[in-house]
Design a protein around this motif. Structure first.
Motif, PDB file in Angstrom:
ATOM      1  N   THR A 280       0.843  -1.187   0.000  1.00 37.41           N
ATOM      2  CA  THR A 280       0.000   0.000   0.000  1.00 37.41           C
ATOM      3  C   THR A 280       0.883   1.243   0.000  1.00 37.41           C
ATOM      4  O   THR A 280       2.052   1.177   0.384  1.00 37.41           O
ATOM      5  CB  THR A 280      -0.936   0.034   1.223  1.00 37.41           C
ATOM      6  OG1 THR A 280      -0.148   0.117   2.420  1.00 37.41           O
ATOM      7  CG2 THR A 280      -1.811  -1.204   1.287  1.00 37.41           C
TER       8      THR A 280
ATOM      9  N   SER B 264      -1.895   1.339   6.730  1.00 38.47           N
ATOM     10  CA  SER B 264      -3.283   0.906   6.899  1.00 38.47           C
ATOM     11  C   SER B 264      -3.629   0.778   8.376  1.00 38.47           C
ATOM     12  O   SER B 264      -4.735   0.408   8.723  1.00 38.47           O
ATOM     13  CB  SER B 264      -3.509  -0.419   6.185  1.00 38.47           C
ATOM     14  OG  SER B 264      -2.646  -1.393   6.724  1.00 38.47           O
TER      15      SER B 264
ATOM     16  N   VAL C  12      -0.388  -4.940   3.742  1.00 39.45           N
ATOM     17  CA  VAL C  12      -1.442  -5.606   4.504  1.00 39.45           C
ATOM     18  C   VAL C  12      -1.369  -7.080   4.150  1.00 39.45           C
ATOM     19  O   VAL C  12      -1.283  -7.448   2.977  1.00 39.45           O
ATOM     20  CB  VAL C  12      -2.844  -5.049   4.162  1.00 39.45           C
ATOM     21  CG1 VAL C  12      -3.920  -5.864   4.842  1.00 39.45           C
ATOM     22  CG2 VAL C  12      -2.935  -3.587   4.556  1.00 39.45           C
TER      23      VAL C  12
ATOM     24  N   ALA D  47      -1.248  -5.410   9.480  1.00 38.05           N
ATOM     25  CA  ALA D  47      -0.544  -4.336   8.774  1.00 38.05           C
ATOM     26  C   ALA D  47       0.944  -4.444   9.082  1.00 38.05           C
ATOM     27  O   ALA D  47       1.343  -4.788  10.194  1.00 38.05           O
ATOM     28  CB  ALA D  47      -1.070  -2.977   9.227  1.00 38.05           C
TER      29      ALA D  47
END
Length: 196
Positions: free
Chosen positions: A76, A80, A102, A167
């Protein structure tokens, strides 16, 4: 929930944290809070000392690009989870980069232990024991990697529970050619990245 990190206990830990400036002892909670209240935003962390040293930045990026995550991990662009800690790299100047992932449908112990058992690039782990959930679920853990024993650069993964997922944040630092480590009072030694 219980909080665990891979740290040395007792006075050695306290001295290491106080002297090395490591702030990774408190880890993320998936809901953005911890026992002390809301976690600070990622942008409220102290600015990392950086230089224009291209070799250090290239090395840090190479380590990040080689990051080895469990199967199914999704990269990502932003965190997160609200990570409420950061790694204080005591020696510098250095260049630092970060990465976020994630890992769906798993727990912190599974991801942390996978990271311990599957090194990134040619780095060696600073973890000295596996993460267990014998006393109940673990909501966070830290796993460090360095290029050589005694190094104050490398990768520190912070692993945090986020709902049904986990995460992961990688803080990656590479020292410049001018880097030095300030001497510690009383002949103290710095703790390894990921142990404080």
């Amino acid at each position: 929930m219980q909080r665990r990190s891979l740290v040395v206990s007792g006075s050695v830990l306290i001295a290491t944290l106080a002297l090395a400036g490591c702030a990774s002892g408190a880890n993320a909670a998936g809901d953005g809070t911890n026992d002390a209240g809301p976690a600070p935003a990622e942008s409220s962390q102290p600015a990392a000392p950086t230089t224009e040293d291209g070799a250090a930045l290239t090395q840090a990026q190479a380590w990040l690009d080689a990051a080895n995550l469990p199967e199914g991990a999704v990269r990502t662009d932003t965190p997160s989870a609200s990570f409420s800690s950061y790694t204080g790299w005591p020696c510098g100047p250095y260049e630092e980069v970060k990465g976020y992932w994630v890992v769906p449908a798993t727990n912190v112990a599974n991801v942390a232990n996978w990271l311990i058992e599957n090194p990134t690039a040619d780095l060696i782990t600073t973890a000295f024991s596996p993460v267990t959930e014998e006393s109940g679920p673990t909501d966070s853990a830290i796993v460090g990697y360095i290029p050589a024993v005694g190094s104050q650069e490398g990768i520190v993964y912070t692993v945090a529970k986020k709902g049904d997922d986990v995460a992961v944040r990688a803080e990656v630092a590479a020292q410049t050619s001018a880097a030095t480590c300030p001497p510690l009072p009383g002949g103290g030694m710095y703790g390894a990245p990921g142990q404080g």
